[in-house]
Design a protein around this motif. Structure first.
Motif, PDB file in Angstrom:
ATOM      1  N   ALA A   1       0.818  -1.208   0.000  1.00 11.85           N
ATOM      2  CA  ALA A   1       0.000   0.000   0.000  1.00 11.85           C
ATOM      3  C   ALA A   1       0.854   1.261   0.000  1.00 11.85           C
ATOM      4  O   ALA A   1       0.622   2.193  -0.771  1.00 11.85           O
ATOM      5  N   ALA A   2       1.872   1.306   0.870  1.00  9.21           N
ATOM      6  CA  ALA A   2       2.711   2.497   0.943  1.00  9.21           C
ATOM      7  C   ALA A   2       3.408   2.745  -0.387  1.00  9.21           C
ATOM      8  O   ALA A   2       3.496   3.882  -0.864  1.00  9.21           O
ATOM      9  N   GLY A   3       3.920   1.673  -0.978  1.00  9.36           N
ATOM     10  CA  GLY A   3       4.579   1.806  -2.274  1.00  9.36           C
ATOM     11  C   GLY A   3       3.613   2.257  -3.348  1.00  9.36           C
ATOM     12  O   GLY A   3       3.962   3.029  -4.236  1.00  9.36           O
ATOM     13  N   PHE A   4       2.351   1.823  -3.267  1.00  8.42           N
ATOM     14  CA  PHE A   4       1.347   2.206  -4.252  1.00  8.42           C
ATOM     15  C   PHE A   4       1.078   3.706  -4.190  1.00  8.42           C
ATOM     16  O   PHE A   4       1.069   4.390  -5.215  1.00  8.42           O
ATOM     17  N   PHE A   5       0.860   4.210  -2.962  1.00  8.80           N
ATOM     18  CA  PHE A   5       0.575   5.640  -2.841  1.00  8.80           C
ATOM     19  C   PHE A   5       1.776   6.494  -3.215  1.00  8.80           C
ATOM     20  O   PHE A   5       1.637   7.555  -3.811  1.00  8.80           O
ATOM     21  N   ARG A   6       2.984   6.001  -2.886  1.00 14.85           N
ATOM     22  CA  ARG A   6       4.181   6.741  -3.271  1.00 14.85           C
ATOM     23  C   ARG A   6       4.289   6.811  -4.796  1.00 14.85           C
ATOM     24  O   ARG A   6       4.593   7.867  -5.363  1.00 14.85           O
ATOM     25  N   SER A   7       4.016   5.672  -5.475  1.00 13.24           N
ATOM     26  CA  SER A   7       4.076   5.663  -6.934  1.00 13.24           C
ATOM     27  C   SER A   7       2.982   6.535  -7.533  1.00 13.24           C
ATOM     28  O   SER A   7       3.195   7.208  -8.545  1.00 13.24           O
ATOM     29  N   LEU A   8       1.796   6.544  -6.893  1.00 10.38           N
ATOM     30  CA  LEU A   8       0.692   7.362  -7.389  1.00 10.38           C
ATOM     31  C   LEU A   8       1.043   8.842  -7.330  1.00 10.38           C
ATOM     32  O   LEU A   8       0.814   9.594  -8.292  1.00 10.38           O
TER      33      LEU A   8
ATOM     34  N   MET B   1      17.635   0.617 -13.158  1.00 13.44           N
ATOM     35  CA  MET B   1      16.903   1.748 -12.590  1.00 13.44           C
ATOM     36  C   MET B   1      15.431   1.708 -13.004  1.00 13.44           C
ATOM     37  O   MET B   1      14.528   1.964 -12.196  1.00 13.44           O
ATOM     38  N   PHE B   2      15.187   1.357 -14.257  1.00 13.19           N
ATOM     39  CA  PHE B   2      13.808   1.255 -14.744  1.00 13.19           C
ATOM     40  C   PHE B   2      13.041   0.207 -13.947  1.00 13.19           C
ATOM     41  O   PHE B   2      11.911   0.439 -13.507  1.00 13.19           O
ATOM     42  N   LEU B   3      13.636  -0.967 -13.753  1.00 12.54           N
ATOM     43  CA  LEU B   3      12.980  -2.032 -12.996  1.00 12.54           C
ATOM     44  C   LEU B   3      12.754  -1.618 -11.543  1.00 12.54           C
ATOM     45  O   LEU B   3      11.720  -1.935 -10.942  1.00 12.54           O
ATOM     46  N   GLY B   4      13.736  -0.921 -10.982  1.00 16.37           N
ATOM     47  CA  GLY B   4      13.632  -0.506  -9.586  1.00 16.37           C
ATOM     48  C   GLY B   4      12.541   0.518  -9.342  1.00 16.37           C
ATOM     49  O   GLY B   4      12.028   0.624  -8.222  1.00 16.37           O
ATOM     50  N   GLU B   5      12.164   1.267 -10.363  1.00 13.04           N
ATOM     51  CA  GLU B   5      11.150   2.307 -10.197  1.00 13.04           C
ATOM     52  C   GLU B   5       9.750   1.860 -10.596  1.00 13.04           C
ATOM     53  O   GLU B   5       8.807   2.651 -10.542  1.00 13.04           O
ATOM     54  N   LEU B   6       9.600   0.606 -10.988  1.00 14.01           N
ATOM     55  CA  LEU B   6       8.251   0.096 -11.257  1.00 14.01           C
ATOM     56  C   LEU B   6       7.430   0.106  -9.967  1.00 14.01           C
ATOM     57  O   LEU B   6       7.977  -0.102  -8.876  1.00 14.01           O
ATOM     58  N   PRO B   7       6.119   0.331 -10.045  1.00 11.08           N
ATOM     59  CA  PRO B   7       5.292   0.377  -8.839  1.00 11.08           C
ATOM     60  C   PRO B   7       5.311  -0.920  -8.033  1.00 11.08           C
ATOM     61  O   PRO B   7       5.089  -0.901  -6.823  1.00 11.08           O
ATOM     62  N   GLU B   8       5.544  -2.053  -8.695  1.00  8.61           N
ATOM     63  CA  GLU B   8       5.671  -3.328  -7.992  1.00  8.61           C
ATOM     64  C   GLU B   8       6.731  -4.165  -8.703  1.00  8.61           C
ATOM     65  O   GLU B   8       7.119  -3.869  -9.836  1.00  8.61           O
ATOM     66  N   PRO B   9       7.252  -5.205  -8.018  1.00  7.66           N
ATOM     67  CA  PRO B   9       8.291  -6.021  -8.660  1.00  7.66           C
ATOM     68  C   PRO B   9       7.774  -6.643  -9.956  1.00  7.66           C
ATOM     69  O   PRO B   9       6.573  -6.806 -10.145  1.00  7.66           O
ATOM     70  N   LEU B  10       8.696  -7.006 -10.828  1.00  7.53           N
ATOM     71  CA  LEU B  10       8.312  -7.536 -12.131  1.00  7.53           C
ATOM     72  C   LEU B  10       7.453  -8.789 -12.002  1.00  7.53           C
ATOM     73  O   LEU B  10       6.541  -9.022 -12.801  1.00  7.53           O
ATOM     74  N   LEU B  11       7.723  -9.627 -10.988  1.00  8.47           N
ATOM     75  CA  LEU B  11       6.932 -10.842 -10.776  1.00  8.47           C
ATOM     76  C   LEU B  11       5.694 -10.592  -9.915  1.00  8.47           C
ATOM     77  O   LEU B  11       5.009 -11.548  -9.540  1.00  8.47           O
TER      78      LEU B  11
ATOM     79  N   PRO C   1       9.359  -7.607  -2.720  1.00  9.21           N
ATOM     80  CA  PRO C   1       8.272  -6.622  -2.643  1.00  9.21           C
ATOM     81  C   PRO C   1       8.842  -5.216  -2.444  1.00  9.21           C
ATOM     82  O   PRO C   1       9.924  -5.040  -1.904  1.00  9.21           O
ATOM     83  N   LYS C   2       8.114  -4.234  -2.914  1.00  8.76           N
ATOM     84  CA  LYS C   2       8.561  -2.850  -2.761  1.00  8.76           C
ATOM     85  C   LYS C   2       8.456  -2.415  -1.300  1.00  8.76           C
ATOM     86  O   LYS C   2       7.650  -2.926  -0.528  1.00  8.76           O
ATOM     87  N   ASN C   3       9.279  -1.450  -0.954  1.00 11.20           N
ATOM     88  CA  ASN C   3       9.259  -0.848   0.388  1.00 11.20           C
ATOM     89  C   ASN C   3       9.685  -1.807   1.486  1.00 11.20           C
ATOM     90  O   ASN C   3       9.227  -1.703   2.621  1.00 11.20           O
ATOM     91  N   VAL C   4      10.527  -2.801   1.176  1.00  6.16           N
ATOM     92  CA  VAL C   4      11.044  -3.676   2.214  1.00  6.16           C
ATOM     93  C   VAL C   4      12.563  -3.617   2.173  1.00  6.16           C
ATOM     94  O   VAL C   4      13.168  -3.235   1.170  1.00  6.16           O
ATOM     95  N   THR C   5      13.163  -3.994   3.282  1.00 10.99           N
ATOM     96  CA  THR C   5      14.620  -4.041   3.373  1.00 10.99           C
ATOM     97  C   THR C   5      15.065  -5.490   3.533  1.00 10.99           C
ATOM     98  O   THR C   5      14.239  -6.394   3.710  1.00 10.99           O
ATOM     99  N   ALA C   6      16.370  -5.695   3.481  1.00  8.18           N
ATOM    100  CA  ALA C   6      16.906  -7.043   3.674  1.00  8.18           C
ATOM    101  C   ALA C   6      16.541  -7.572   5.058  1.00  8.18           C
ATOM    102  O   ALA C   6      16.294  -8.768   5.232  1.00  8.18           O
ATOM    103  N   ASN C   7      16.476  -6.703   6.054  1.00  5.19           N
ATOM    104  CA  ASN C   7      16.105  -7.125   7.415  1.00  5.19           C
ATOM    105  C   ASN C   7      14.662  -7.617   7.475  1.00  5.19           C
ATOM    106  O   ASN C   7      14.337  -8.537   8.231  1.00  5.19           O
ATOM    107  N   ASP C   8      13.788  -6.999   6.668  1.00  3.01           N
ATOM    108  CA  ASP C   8      12.386  -7.433   6.644  1.00  3.01           C
ATOM    109  C   ASP C   8      12.262  -8.847   6.091  1.00  3.01           C
ATOM    110  O   ASP C   8      11.448  -9.639   6.569  1.00  3.01           O
ATOM    111  N   LEU C   9      13.074  -9.158   5.107  1.00  2.23           N
ATOM    112  CA  LEU C   9      12.975 -10.466   4.457  1.00  2.23           C
ATOM    113  C   LEU C   9      13.716 -11.555   5.217  1.00  2.23           C
ATOM    114  O   LEU C   9      13.394 -12.734   5.095  1.00  2.23           O
ATOM    115  N   GLN C  10      14.736 -11.189   5.969  1.00  2.00           N
ATOM    116  CA  GLN C  10      15.499 -12.101   6.824  1.00  2.00           C
ATOM    117  C   GLN C  10      15.915 -13.375   6.086  1.00  2.00           C
ATOM    118  O   GLN C  10      16.632 -13.315   5.099  1.00  2.00           O
TER     119      GLN C  10
END
Length: 461
Positions: A94-101, A182-192, A278-287
């Motif tokens: 959701a946060a990533g969606f609103f940021r992209s919007l 950079m293009f892939l990184g700025e997509l609103p959600e991951p390619l998959l 997923p967007k808006n996560v860090t390596a620590n979130d994924l563990q």
């Protein structure tokens, strides 16, 4: 961008040939084209079903995905897009969606970077991919950053829809490679996509089983490839098209690792955050999932040439949905096939049962005949030695051989009947018909039905 069915071969025209035809042919009177090979896309009916009946197509594919991997209710609902993805640490899309919007509101209409993925955007980005295919030997490709000024020039040109002359020498390969990331990184959600995140984690856990049914630490590559093939079928078309282009580029890059020093795993470290995370996560979130995601990305790169083909049973179900088969008795059976692969072959199973019932009655008559003959032969053996006795024994041997031959011909197996009915079918489709169900796997020693969920042992679905 042309559809996948068009890109892989000309689509054959449909005509009034019998409904059991495997495929139709294009009749062309242009003499200049005679003698040219006819290309038929084996996934033609799969793509046709996807576009014309997406609900049936999705149900068909998802039912097979859940046969291979265990998706609890919430994760299955996420795959179907019915609930949002939830991640450790409270991060979500959701946060990533609103940021992209908000970012889109600040941009001009038609820009490529930061926008949802479209075929028009892919056409622009393809210029970068095409150029990189010609420069795969550059050491540190995708790892060494490019020049930020030149990248901004490229970025502005792509956003404006301008064709770029990348062969002019003005830009370096590292500029182009960095801009692609950079293009892939700025997509609103991951390619998959966010919806597929948990399914990819489950695919990474598919391991082989030993002879005792115990799970090993050896990845089950065949089941992983099959699961990815299915999962890619339900990606949005723009995502699937770009993923195919990207994985092919990374596959070719890894093949030149002796020059560019970029192995499949090194490339996976560069691209997993943009393709799988997923967007808006860090390596620590994924563990602990970081390793699974990186290994999963490397696996997709190594096996990319196999991942964009529909499994043979999906092809067969799609083909039967449109063309029918001699194994169907009515149109209702075609509707049954499209609904679910397990249900789709109930008719074939019913025919096999009828064959068994018929043979049972004939076998009873055969057994009575054999018993009478055995009594007669015993009487012959009890006769005193004579020329007549030797003649009767020779006749017994001839008669016995004839009976064995007649028994084989009289009771053909359902598998041999299927082969006779569809001898023009491809080898893969014959194997499918031999199995009687798309959820059957044959091994040299056994043939076992898989109902619903998969069995645990290697070699079984």
């Amino acid at each position: 961008m042309a559809t996948e069915a068009q890109s892989e071969g000309e689509v054959p025209a449909r005509d009034s040939r019998p409904s059991d035809a495997i495929c139709n042919f294009v009749i062309c009177n242009d003499s200049s084209l005679r003698g040219q090979p006819i290309i038929f896309n084996p996934d033609f009916f799969v793509e046709k079903l996807r576009h014309e009946n997406p609900e049936v197509f999705t149900e068909l594919v998802v039912s097979n995905i859940t046969r291979l991997i265990d998706l609890p209710g919430t994760e299955l609902a996420q795959l179907m897009g019915e609930v949002d993805l939830k991640l450790p640490g409270g991060a979500g899309p959701a946060a990533g969606f609103f940021r992209s919007l908000m970012s889109l509101k600040r941009k001009e209409k038609g820009v490529v970077f930061g926008s949802p993925l479209t075929e028009e955007g892919i056409a622009q980005i393809y210029q970068l991919i095409e150029y990189l295919h010609k420069n795969l030997r550059v050491e540190g490709l995708f790892r060494v950053p490019g020049n930020s000024v030149r990248q901004q020039i490229l970025r502005d040109a792509l956003n404006s829809g301008t064709d770029i002359d990348l062969e002019s020498g003005e830009f370096h390969s590292n500029d182009v490679a960095t801009l692609l990331k950079m293009f892939l990184g700025e997509l609103p959600e991951p390619l998959l996509t966010h919806k597929h995140f948990h399914a990819h984690l489950k695919i990474a856990d598919l391991m082989q089983f030993d002879d005792k049914g115990n799970k090993t630490n050896v990845p089950d590559k065949e089941r992983q490839i099959e699961a990815l093939q299915l999962l890619f079928l339900i990606l949005p078309p723009p995502n699937r098209n770009l993923l195919k282009l990207l994985l092919d580029l990374l596959y070719q890059t890894a093949k030149k690792q002796d020059k560019n020093k970029m192995s499949a795993y090194n490339l996976a470290l560069m691209f997993a955050p943009h393709v799988l995370w997923p967007k808006n996560v860090t390596a620590n979130d994924l563990q602990e999932n970081i390793t699974k995601l990186n290994n999963g990305m490397a696996f997709m790169i190594k096996h990319s040439q196999k991942l964009f083909k529909a499994p043979v049973y999906i092809r067969e179900c799609a083909r039967l949905h449109y063309l029918g088969s001699r194994t169907q008795a009515s149109k209702d059976d075609l509707d049954l096939i499209a609904s679910c692969p397990t249900k789709s072959f109930q008719l074939a199973k019913s025919q096999k049962q009828n064959w068994v019932d018929s043979c049972s009655h004939q076998e009873e008559t055969q057994q009575r005949t054999e018993e009478a003959l055995r009594e007669l032969f015993q009487h012959v053996h009890s006769m005193p030695e004579s020329a007549k006795k030797k003649q009767l024994i020779r006749q017994r041997k001839v008669l016995g051989n004839q009976m064995m031959s007649e028994k084989k011909n009289k009771y053909p197996t359902p598998e041999s009947v299927a082969i006779g009915e569809l001898k023009r079918a491809s080898k893969e489709n014959m194997n499918l018909l031999l199995s009687g169900s798309p959820a059957v796997t044959m091994t040299p020693t056994r043939l076992k039905w898989s109902e619903g969920k998969k069995e645990g042992k290697k070699g079984f679905l």
